[in-house]
Design an enzyme around this catalytic site. Structure first.
Site, PDB file in Angstrom:
ATOM      1  N   GLY A 169      23.673 -53.478 -23.456  1.00  0.00           N
ATOM      2  CA  GLY A 169      23.456 -54.751 -22.777  1.00  0.00           C
ATOM      3  C   GLY A 169      21.973 -54.959 -22.523  1.00  0.00           C
ATOM      4  N   GLY A 170      21.686 -55.766 -21.516  1.00  0.00           N
ATOM      5  CA  GLY A 170      20.291 -56.053 -21.189  1.00  0.00           C
ATOM      6  C   GLY A 170      19.519 -54.822 -20.765  1.00  0.00           C
ATOM      7  N   GLY A 403      -6.955 -58.979 -48.590  1.00  0.00           N
ATOM      8  CA  GLY A 403      -6.905 -59.178 -47.136  1.00  0.00           C
ATOM      9  C   GLY A 403      -6.726 -57.859 -46.414  1.00  0.00           C
ATOM     10  N   ALA A 404      -6.062 -56.923 -47.072  1.00  0.00           N
ATOM     11  CA  ALA A 404      -5.818 -55.632 -46.434  1.00  0.00           C
ATOM     12  C   ALA A 404      -7.131 -54.907 -46.145  1.00  0.00           C
ATOM     13  CB  ALA A 404      -4.897 -54.783 -47.300  1.00  0.00           C
TER      14      ALA A 404
HETATM   15  C1  HXC Z   1      30.676 -49.029 -13.199  1.00  0.00           C
HETATM   16  C2  HXC Z   1      31.101 -47.575 -14.907  1.00  0.00           C
HETATM   17  C3  HXC Z   1      30.354 -48.362 -15.788  1.00  0.00           C
HETATM   18  C4  HXC Z   1      29.740 -49.544 -15.283  1.00  0.00           C
HETATM   19  C5  HXC Z   1      31.068 -46.676 -16.881  1.00  0.00           C
HETATM   20  N1  HXC Z   1      31.532 -46.535 -15.638  1.00  0.00           N
HETATM   21  N2  HXC Z   1      30.358 -47.789 -17.006  1.00  0.00           N
HETATM   22  N3  HXC Z   1      31.260 -47.906 -13.618  1.00  0.00           N
HETATM   23  N4  HXC Z   1      29.935 -49.833 -13.988  1.00  0.00           N
HETATM   24  N5  HXC Z   1      28.994 -50.320 -16.048  1.00  0.00           N
HETATM   25  C6  HXC Z   1      32.330 -45.456 -15.113  1.00  0.00           C
HETATM   26  C7  HXC Z   1      33.745 -45.403 -15.646  1.00  0.00           C
HETATM   27  O1  HXC Z   1      34.567 -46.216 -14.886  1.00  0.00           O
HETATM   28  C8  HXC Z   1      34.060 -43.942 -15.513  1.00  0.00           C
HETATM   29  O2  HXC Z   1      34.380 -43.678 -14.181  1.00  0.00           O
HETATM   30  C9  HXC Z   1      32.748 -43.265 -15.777  1.00  0.00           C
HETATM   31  O3  HXC Z   1      31.745 -44.237 -15.565  1.00  0.00           O
HETATM   32  C10 HXC Z   1      32.624 -42.753 -17.187  1.00  0.00           C
HETATM   33  O4  HXC Z   1      32.994 -43.790 -18.073  1.00  0.00           O
HETATM   34  P1  HXC Z   1      33.975 -43.540 -19.293  1.00  0.00           P
HETATM   35  O5  HXC Z   1      34.351 -44.852 -19.811  1.00  0.00           O
HETATM   36  O6  HXC Z   1      35.092 -42.606 -18.874  1.00  0.00           O
HETATM   37  O7  HXC Z   1      33.028 -42.734 -20.259  1.00  0.00           O
HETATM   38  P2  HXC Z   1      32.889 -42.854 -21.831  1.00  0.00           P
HETATM   39  O8  HXC Z   1      34.212 -42.805 -22.488  1.00  0.00           O
HETATM   40  O9  HXC Z   1      31.888 -41.835 -22.205  1.00  0.00           O
HETATM   41  O10 HXC Z   1      32.278 -44.296 -22.096  1.00  0.00           O
HETATM   42  C11 HXC Z   1      31.017 -44.624 -21.594  1.00  0.00           C
HETATM   43  C12 HXC Z   1      30.764 -46.117 -21.778  1.00  0.00           C
HETATM   44  C13 HXC Z   1      31.916 -46.946 -21.158  1.00  0.00           C
HETATM   45  C14 HXC Z   1      30.660 -46.432 -23.279  1.00  0.00           C
HETATM   46  C15 HXC Z   1      29.420 -46.428 -21.139  1.00  0.00           C
HETATM   47  O11 HXC Z   1      32.139 -46.457 -19.837  1.00  0.00           O
HETATM   48  C16 HXC Z   1      31.615 -48.391 -21.095  1.00  0.00           C
HETATM   49  O12 HXC Z   1      31.760 -49.102 -22.112  1.00  0.00           O
HETATM   50  N6  HXC Z   1      31.233 -48.852 -19.922  1.00  0.00           N
HETATM   51  C17 HXC Z   1      30.957 -50.257 -19.703  1.00  0.00           C
HETATM   52  C18 HXC Z   1      29.688 -50.654 -20.354  1.00  0.00           C
HETATM   53  C19 HXC Z   1      29.325 -52.058 -20.027  1.00  0.00           C
HETATM   54  O13 HXC Z   1      29.938 -53.006 -20.526  1.00  0.00           O
HETATM   55  N7  HXC Z   1      28.356 -52.200 -19.136  1.00  0.00           N
HETATM   56  C20 HXC Z   1      27.863 -53.461 -18.739  1.00  0.00           C
HETATM   57  C21 HXC Z   1      26.903 -53.878 -19.850  1.00  0.00           C
HETATM   58  S1  HXC Z   1      26.174 -55.391 -19.473  1.00  0.00           S
HETATM   59  P3  HXC Z   1      35.294 -42.454 -13.721  1.00  0.00           P
HETATM   60  O14 HXC Z   1      35.545 -42.715 -12.285  1.00  0.00           O
HETATM   61  O15 HXC Z   1      36.511 -42.488 -14.584  1.00  0.00           O
HETATM   62  O16 HXC Z   1      34.470 -41.248 -13.936  1.00  0.00           O
HETATM   63  C22 HXC Z   1      24.836 -54.909 -18.695  1.00  0.00           C
HETATM   64  C23 HXC Z   1      24.017 -56.065 -18.272  1.00  0.00           C
HETATM   65  C24 HXC Z   1      22.666 -55.620 -17.915  1.00  0.00           C
HETATM   66  O17 HXC Z   1      24.547 -53.815 -18.498  1.00  0.00           O
HETATM   67  C25 HXC Z   1      21.859 -56.856 -17.881  1.00  0.00           C
HETATM   68  C26 HXC Z   1      20.465 -56.582 -17.574  1.00  0.00           C
HETATM   69  C27 HXC Z   1      19.711 -57.850 -17.804  1.00  0.00           C
END
Ligand code: HXC
Length: 513
Positions: A169-170, A403-404
């Site tokens: 993401g961001g 040019g290089a």
């Molecule tokens: C809260 C989160 C989390 C998140 C993971 N967890 N991402 N909690 N917010 N963004 C938690 C899970 O619930 C889980 O909790 C633990 O972290 C581990 O995650 P798993 O899914 O079990 O691990 P894994 O299989 O290794 O997968 C990791 C992952 C996946 C690929 C990162 O968790 C995932 O896709 N997370 C969401 C990613 C996402 O969409 N983020 C937002 C992106 S947008 P438990 O309690 O089970 O341990 C963004 C915007 C930013 O970031 C903008 C800035 C401008």
């Protein structure tokens, strides 16, 4: 009854456990270290001092008030690397997947503010699921607070980002603004939208690794500067990289002790192939010219037609930009231009003198290059060299065409010393093409056009395929025997040590982005 000190010790223990033993085990099973283990390997022994260990999130939605972890998913603090002060944040994937909450972001911002006040590098060890989903917009705001600080710190203190897990993401934009990115093969990835979104929107089926793994970004996008084989390799790269840099833009990089020895490098006299179209690996020249084993190549697998990296010359840190005749004849194209431009700007930010080794047949022609902006991209490199005020030296080893020639740190755009080897060819274009254009009539009306062409090619080549025309004008300061290159460079960089340039007053320039 517990004493107050027992209570403190319990809390410290609790903070050190992160998200708990099971999650730590799961982290290890993936071949990853924990946030604290990474800090342990990065910092000098017993030098790390943690800041904000007791910080917790403020969220109450979705039952979050019952899930409190001391430190809130990021370990922040300061300490030493090889005796030098650095600030470090290390995201803890065992706590909500290292996701960024409001308070997690506040901890990182506090650290960055301290680093700016005290003029020391910031190192980010990233391992995060992105914005803390339970927190909504405050998490997004936290990211923006970090981005803003990354930009304010850019060019003031070095900022290094090691990616040791997900970065999606961001969230990718903080590392992207920092000076260098290092990724770990197979366990880290970076993308703006993940494979699922990609599938929905473009119908492409791609794995995380293919879309944004270390080798993808090291070879295809150039987003990462280093693809490291494992986490320890990445940590060692961070330490080595840092050794070439000063603490901040007001300082010069620390020099290593150096004892003068025989600096002649006779192997260079026979390095150049007899045929000017034959390739050679410019890294051989770098190895001869720089201090032994001092070259650290940056972006090694990206735009291989240009080689950039840090080295030492008589113990002093320098940045090297070298055309690579062994890959696409060392031609300048879109990727090579942007790669080199960014490197030049980094060196200029942090007072690292620049050495250019030039052997370039020109810019790469073609629709692919033109449609993808070789005009703008080539201009970036031209701009980067022209604005750089650090000591700048060029050695033309062979071709410097078109040019290089101008772009690759020519005298005209502010280089301080320009050397050429006797094998240098400095002209508007290669002799064959030049003869075809300027003697077109004579060739086409000749009895034997092929013979005429060869005769005119030789004439052009005899006139321009040498360094002496440029030396007559002073565009080349000295034509040198290759074996003398290292001696000349050591002396010239020493002579330029106190170089001062007063740039015109302005808010900032407008590089053709
Ligand atoms: C809260 C989160 C989390 C998140 C993971 N967890 N991402 N909690 N917010 N963004 C938690 C899970 O619930 C889980 O909790 C633990 O972290 C581990 O995650 P798993 O899914 O079990 O691990 P894994 O299989 O290794 O997968 C990791 C992952 C996946 C690929 C990162 O968790 C995932 O896709 N997370 C969401 C990613 C996402 O969409 N983020 C937002 C992106 S947008 P438990 O309690 O089970 O341990 C963004 C915007 C930013 O970031 C903008 C800035 C401008």
């Amino acid at each position: 009854m517990k004493t107050k000190i027992d209570l403190l010790q319990d809390k410290v223990k609790q903070a050190h456990t992160g998200g708990g033993a099971a999650r730590i085990e799961s982290q290890h099973k993936k071949g990853k270290l924990t946030a604290r283990e990474r800090i342990h390997f990065l910092m000098d022994e017993n030098s790390f001092e943690e800041i904000g260990m007791m910080v917790t999130h403020r969220s109450t939605d979705f039952g979050m008030e019952k899930e409190i972890y001391l430190g809130d998913g990021v370990v922040t603090g300061y300490g030493n690397i090889n005796g030098r002060l650095v600030y470090v944040f290390s995201q803890d994937f065992t706590v909500f997947g290292g996701s960024l909450s409001e308070t997690h972001a506040e901890k990182i911002c506090k650290l960055m503010d301290m680093a700016m006040k005290n003029g020391a590098p910031v190192i980010g060890l990233n391992d995060s699921g992105g914005a803390r989903i339970q927190e909504g917009v405050v998490s997004l705001g936290g990211y923006a607070d970090i981005f803003y600080r990354n930009v304010q710190a850019s060019g003031v203190i070095p900022q290094l980002s090691a990616i040791m897990g997900p970065c999606a993401g961001g969230a990718v934009y903080s590392p992207a603004i920092t000076d260098f990115i290092l990724m770990v093969e197979n366990t880290s990835y970076m993308f703006v939208t993940g494979p699922n979104v990609v599938k929905t929107v473009t119908h492409e089926v791609v794995t995380s690794e293919e879309l944004g793994g270390a080798s993808t970004h090291a070879t295809k996008s150039g987003v990462t500067h280093f693809a490291c084989s494992n986490e320890l390799d990445a940590i060692n790269h961070v330490k080595r990289l840092l050794s070439y840099m000063p603490q901040n833009c007001e300082e010069i990089p620390a020099a290593l002790p150096y004892e003068t020895a025989n600096e002649e490098r006779t192997a260079l006299n026979s390095l150049m192939p007899v045929n000017a179209n034959q390739p050679y690996d410019v890294r051989t020249v770098i190895d001869e010219v720089a201090d032994a084993d001092s070259f650290l190549e940056v972006h090694r697998e990206y735009a291989e037609n240009i080689v950039v990296g840090f080295a030492r010359l008589a113990g002093r840190s320098i940045g090297i930009v070298a055309n690579q005749p062994a890959y696409l004849a060392g031609v300048l194209d879109n990727h090579a231009s942007t790669k080199a431009a960014r490197f030049v700007r980094f060196c200029d930010c942090f007072n690292i003198p620049l050495l250019v080794l030039e052997d370039v047949p020109g810019f790469l022609p073609g629709t692919d290059q033109e449609w993808n902006g070789i005009i703008n991209n080539g201009a970036k490199l031209l701009y980067a060299f022209s604005e750089a005020t650090v000591p700048r030296i060029t050695v033309i080893t062979r071709k410097a065409y078109g040019g290089a020639y101008d772009v690759m740190n020519s005298k005209h755009i502010g280089a301080d010393m320009n050397y050429a080897w006797p094998t240098a060819e400095i002209a508007v274009m290669g002799a064959k093409g030049a003869a075809e254009i300027i003697f077109k009539k004579e060739i086409s009306t000749a009895k034997n056009p092929e013979e005429k062409w060869l005769e005119k090619e030789k004439l052009y080549s005899d006139t321009f395929a040498n360094p002496y025309r440029a030396a007559e004008r002073g565009f080349v300061d000295e034509v040198i025997e290759p074996a003398q290159t290292r001696i000349k460079l050591i002396k010239a960089f020493k002579m330029l040590e106190n170089k001062v340039v007063n740039a015109p007053r302005r808010k900032h320039g407008n590089i053709p982005l």
